[in-house]
Scaffold this motif. Structure first.
Motif, short mmCIF file in Angstrom:
data_model
loop_
_atom_site.label_atom_id
_atom_site.label_comp_id
_atom_site.label_asym_id
_atom_site.label_seq_id
_atom_site.Cartn_x
_atom_site.Cartn_y
_atom_site.Cartn_z
N VAL A 673 65.55 -22.86 -15.62
CA VAL A 673 65.62 -23.86 -14.56
C VAL A 673 66.50 -23.29 -13.44
N ALA A 674 65.97 -23.25 -12.23
CA ALA A 674 66.73 -22.75 -11.08
C ALA A 674 66.68 -23.78 -9.97
N VAL A 675 67.83 -24.14 -9.44
CA VAL A 675 67.95 -25.09 -8.34
C VAL A 675 68.44 -24.31 -7.12
N ARG A 676 67.68 -24.36 -6.03
CA ARG A 676 68.05 -23.63 -4.82
C ARG A 676 68.40 -24.62 -3.71
N ILE A 677 69.52 -24.38 -3.06
CA ILE A 677 70.01 -25.24 -1.99
C ILE A 677 69.99 -24.43 -0.70
N LEU A 685 77.11 -25.27 1.77
CA LEU A 685 76.27 -24.92 0.63
C LEU A 685 77.10 -24.75 -0.64
N ARG A 686 78.27 -24.14 -0.50
CA ARG A 686 79.13 -23.94 -1.66
C ARG A 686 79.61 -25.27 -2.23
N THR A 687 79.92 -26.18 -1.36
CA THR A 687 80.38 -27.50 -1.82
C THR A 687 79.27 -28.22 -2.59
N ILE A 688 78.07 -28.20 -2.02
CA ILE A 688 76.95 -28.87 -2.69
C ILE A 688 76.61 -28.15 -4.00
N ALA A 689 76.66 -26.82 -3.98
CA ALA A 689 76.35 -26.06 -5.19
C ALA A 689 77.32 -26.39 -6.32
N ALA A 690 78.60 -26.57 -5.98
CA ALA A 690 79.58 -26.93 -7.00
C ALA A 690 79.26 -28.30 -7.60
N GLN A 691 78.83 -29.22 -6.75
CA GLN A 691 78.46 -30.55 -7.26
C GLN A 691 77.23 -30.47 -8.18
N VAL A 692 76.22 -29.71 -7.77
CA VAL A 692 75.02 -29.56 -8.59
C VAL A 692 75.37 -28.88 -9.91
N GLU A 693 76.25 -27.89 -9.85
CA GLU A 693 76.66 -27.19 -11.07
C GLU A 693 77.31 -28.16 -12.06
N GLY A 694 78.16 -29.07 -11.54
CA GLY A 694 78.78 -30.05 -12.41
C GLY A 694 77.78 -30.99 -13.05
N VAL A 695 76.76 -31.40 -12.28
CA VAL A 695 75.72 -32.29 -12.82
C VAL A 695 74.92 -31.58 -13.91
N ARG A 703 73.41 -24.63 -20.96
CA ARG A 703 74.46 -23.63 -21.14
C ARG A 703 74.23 -22.52 -20.13
N ASP A 704 75.22 -21.67 -19.99
CA ASP A 704 75.15 -20.52 -19.08
C ASP A 704 74.76 -20.96 -17.67
N VAL A 705 75.42 -22.00 -17.17
CA VAL A 705 75.16 -22.48 -15.82
C VAL A 705 75.92 -21.59 -14.86
N ASP A 706 75.21 -20.89 -14.00
CA ASP A 706 75.83 -19.89 -13.13
C ASP A 706 75.65 -20.34 -11.68
#
Length: 706
Positions: A673-677, A685-695, A703-706
């Motif tokens: 699964v890959a989510v692209r912002i 973008l970094r702020t949103i990516a951190a939020q998506v990573e937490g979700v 697992r292995d959420v990068d």
């Protein structure tokens, strides 16, 4: 004639087995390329502006671009382009090189390195060796590794050998500015003098009589003393040499890539093979050269052979041999009630069908790899069906009083259409897999091909050689003719043994048939008398089987289950090489605690060489490291638990993200699964990516959420 034809088919199968290419995984053309540009000292914003963006604009003008992805890191820019499947990989590679060469004058002149890599799974390295020494300097290790590299590339079947984790040797001239000032020489004069002495410039040609000679200024300095004796300036009878104002010594380029083998400092040498080669033959040639060369190493230096892909191939081939023996034994056991002769006739169909199927696979251009081997294993349970039906029907006609030859003709003629329909059903079940599109279809194609060729061969065998052998080998109802002669006593003993065995087989068959009539007969009559209940019960079993799917799990391709895996260490952006190395050493120390770990190859500042066909090596980055791990063997019970244990342990490390990567089959993918912002502002973008990573991390099962 029949015996000669099928003898030739067996010989063809044996010859195909000897010559068919062997590899761990199937190779397939993949139209993609990766351009890596190293620009020391540039931050990610500058790399994006002067390197990545212009190259993206140039490549995007090419036809049939499916995906264009880039990364801008500290001092490194990476652009990956993937074209639609079906395009010619060689042609697209040439187009990418052409676009880069056209853009090169607009890029910075001081680019340290540019690498345009073809993403071809056939370039996977089949061997990875380590030249280990804690005392020798890197220049000596580099020279020794180059000698071994040259030897390996002379082995038939080797495409390329490369050296990894070795800094480039260089001559360092340390200038004493005070002495330089006293001599009245500028730094520019010193640089110009050294550069001029190391130049080789063609000087034209001169005719002398009947001969013409080419002239060239002598350059290419070969020793440190030659550099020390270069004249920098001369005034008033006084000559100033390099040795008067500077110290000249051997050194290495900036240390941006560290390699270790089982915790010891090492330089790695890899080798890949050409297409359509036998991995065992190539391996033997490399081993022969390497073992002879290793005897010449000085004390304190040794060669470790390390990773060898042929071990995985040999393991799969041994499994095929074991499965073949098990299949033959089970078939023989289940067919014994039919009689020893009938069982023997059916048994012949297994090796004969496999031989014909392997020959067809070889001439179709496939290799013997994990998927084609899986296809042969799958076909083992299918290829005797036709022969069993034919032989049993012939035996029935013989028991009814017909001559063996007449029984073979009549029985085969009676059921050939049913046998053909049964086999066609099997072939049609696997035929769609042969036409799966794109990379996934190309990857799995050897599996259905192996099944189709072998099952089709079993149909051919069942309708030709099996009736012929049955007409010669089955028990006849006619009285035996005593031919006399010295061999008659031996014939009598063999006939007596066959009679006793056939009598025992008949009694066993009677008991089996009696059990079938006592158990299966009533059940069949009940099912036919109550068709609605029978269909309802079958439907309930089907629904229960569907309910088990969530328990089993679902994926397009399974894990490889080979005794190798990767541990990735990614420190925060801007981390130094020493900080990344600290995380890699933590991984090495933890792996040493587990006795099932056989070897570790640590790479700090760079990804591991191309070892597995769908994982491309990462480029140079100070904050990145990988540890390639080889186990003693893959234990289906213990090894997955070991990986989970390591994941839990490495998750506690605070200074870097450590990921345990198990190799998986199938075409290369970034992640399940890959989510692209997408957006213009990097910080946003970094702020949103951190939020998506937490979700994503909070979701169960991830697992292995990068």
């Amino acid at each position: 004639f029949t015996l000669v034809v099928f003898g030739l088919l067996i010989a063809l199968g044996v010859a195909s087995l000897m010559n068919v290419p062997r590899a761990e995984d199937p190779t397939f053309p993949f139209p993609a390329a990766t351009i890596t540009m190293v620009y020391p000292g540039a931050d990610p914003a500058d790399v994006e502006r002067v390197l990545v963006k212009p190259l993206e604009d140039a490549i995007s003008t090419l036809d049939n671009v499916k995906k264009l992805q880039s990364s801008a890191l500290d001092g490194v820019g990476v652009v990956h382009v993937e074209f639609f499947y079906g395009e010619d990989p060689e042609k697209k590679q040439d187009e990418v090189i052409r676009e880069f060469n056209a853009l090169r004058p607009q890029l910075p002149a001081d680019l340290a390195r540019v690498e345009i890599r073809k993403n071809n799974p056939g370039l996977v390295n089949i061997m990875k060796m380590a030249l280990v020494s804690e005392t020798a300097d890197y220049r000596t290790l580099k020279n020794k590794a180059e000698d071994l590299q040259d030897l390996i590339e002379t082995v038939p079947g080797v495409r390329q050998s490369e050296i990894w984790a070795s800094p480039t040797p260089e001559v360092r001239v340390a200038v004493d500015l005070q002495r330089l000032s006293r001599q009245g020489v500028s730094l520019g004069q010193l640089e110009q003098a050294i550069r001029g002495e190391n130049a080789s410039i063609p000087g034209g040609s001169v005719d002398a009589g009947l001969r013409r000679y080419n002239l060239k200024t002598s350059g290419s300095l070969e020793s440190l003393d030659e550099i020390r004796d270069i004249v920098v300036a001369s005034a008033g009878g006084r000559v100033v040499k390099v040795r008067d104002v500077a110290t000249v010594e051997w050194a290495s380029s900036e240390r941006n890539y560290i390699g270790r083998y089982n915790g010891e400092r090492a330089v790695f040498i890899t080798a890949n093979q050409k297409d359509a080669q036998n991995v065992f033959a190539v391996r033997d040639g490399i081993y022969e050269k390497a073992e002879e060369w290793a005897k010449t190493l000085p004390p304190g230096m040794r060669l470790e052979l390390g990773y060898d892909q042929s071990r995985n191939v040999a393991h799969r081939l041994n499994r095929l041999g074991l499965d073949f023996a098990i299949a033959v034994s089970l078939v023989l056991l289940t067919l014994l009630p039919l009689g020893l002769r009938a069982a023997g006739v059916v048994m012949i169909s297994i090796p004969l069908s496999l031989a014909i199927g392997l020959a067809a696979l070889y001439f179709a251009g496939f290799s013997l790899n994990q998927l084609s081997i899986a296809g042969f294993v799958l076909a083992l349970g299918l290829l005797v069906d036709d022969s069993i039906v034919v032989v049993e029907n012939i035996s029935r006609w013989v028991r009814n009083g017909y001559d063996r030859v007449e029984a073979a003709v009549r029985a085969t003629d009676q059921i050939w259409l049913a046998v053909l329909g049964c086999t066609a059903t099997l072939l049609l079940a696997f035929l769609p897999l042969l036409f799966l599109p794109e990379g996934a279809g190309q990857f799995v194609r050897s599996l259905p091909a192996a099944v189709l060729f072998t099952v089709a061969a079993s149909l051919f065998v069942a309708l030709t050689v099996i009736p012929f052998l049955a007409s010669r080998m089955l028990r006849s109802n006619r009285p035996r003719v005593h031919k006399g002669g010295p061999l008659q006593p031996l014939r009598d003993r063999l006939h007596a043994f066959n009679d006793r065995f056939d009598a025992v087989a008949d009694r066993v068959l009677e008991r089996v048939m009696g059990a079938i009539h006592r158990i299966y007969g009533p059940a069949l009559r009940w099912a036919l008398s109550k068709p609605r209940r029978t269909l309802a019960g079958a439907g309930a079993v089907f629904l229960l089987s569907l309910a088990m799917v969530p328990l089993i799990g679902f994926s397009l391709f399974p894990t490889a289950d080979i005794p190798q895996f990767m541990v990735r260490v990614e420190a925060p952006q801007g981390a130094s090489l020493e900080e990344t190395d600290r995380g890699v050493r933590v991984v090495e120390a933890e792996l040493k605690k587990h006795p099932e770990v056989k070897q570790t190859f640590a790479h700090v500042g760079h990804g591991s060489p191309f070892i597995y066909y769908n994982i491309w090596p990462s480029s140079t980055a100070a904050n990145y490291g990988e540890v390639f791990v080889q186990l003693e063997k893959w234990d289906p019970g213990r090894s997955p638990a070991l990986l989970e244990e390591l994941r839990a342990k490495f998750a506690e490390y605070p200074s870097a993200q450590i990921t345990v990567k198990q190799f998986e089959n199938g075409p290369p993918v970034d992640a399940p699964v890959a989510v692209r912002i997408v957006g213009p502002e990097v910080e946003r973008l970094r702020t949103i990516a951190a939020q998506v990573e937490g979700v994503v991390k909070a979701h169960p099962g991830t697992r292995d959420v990068d």
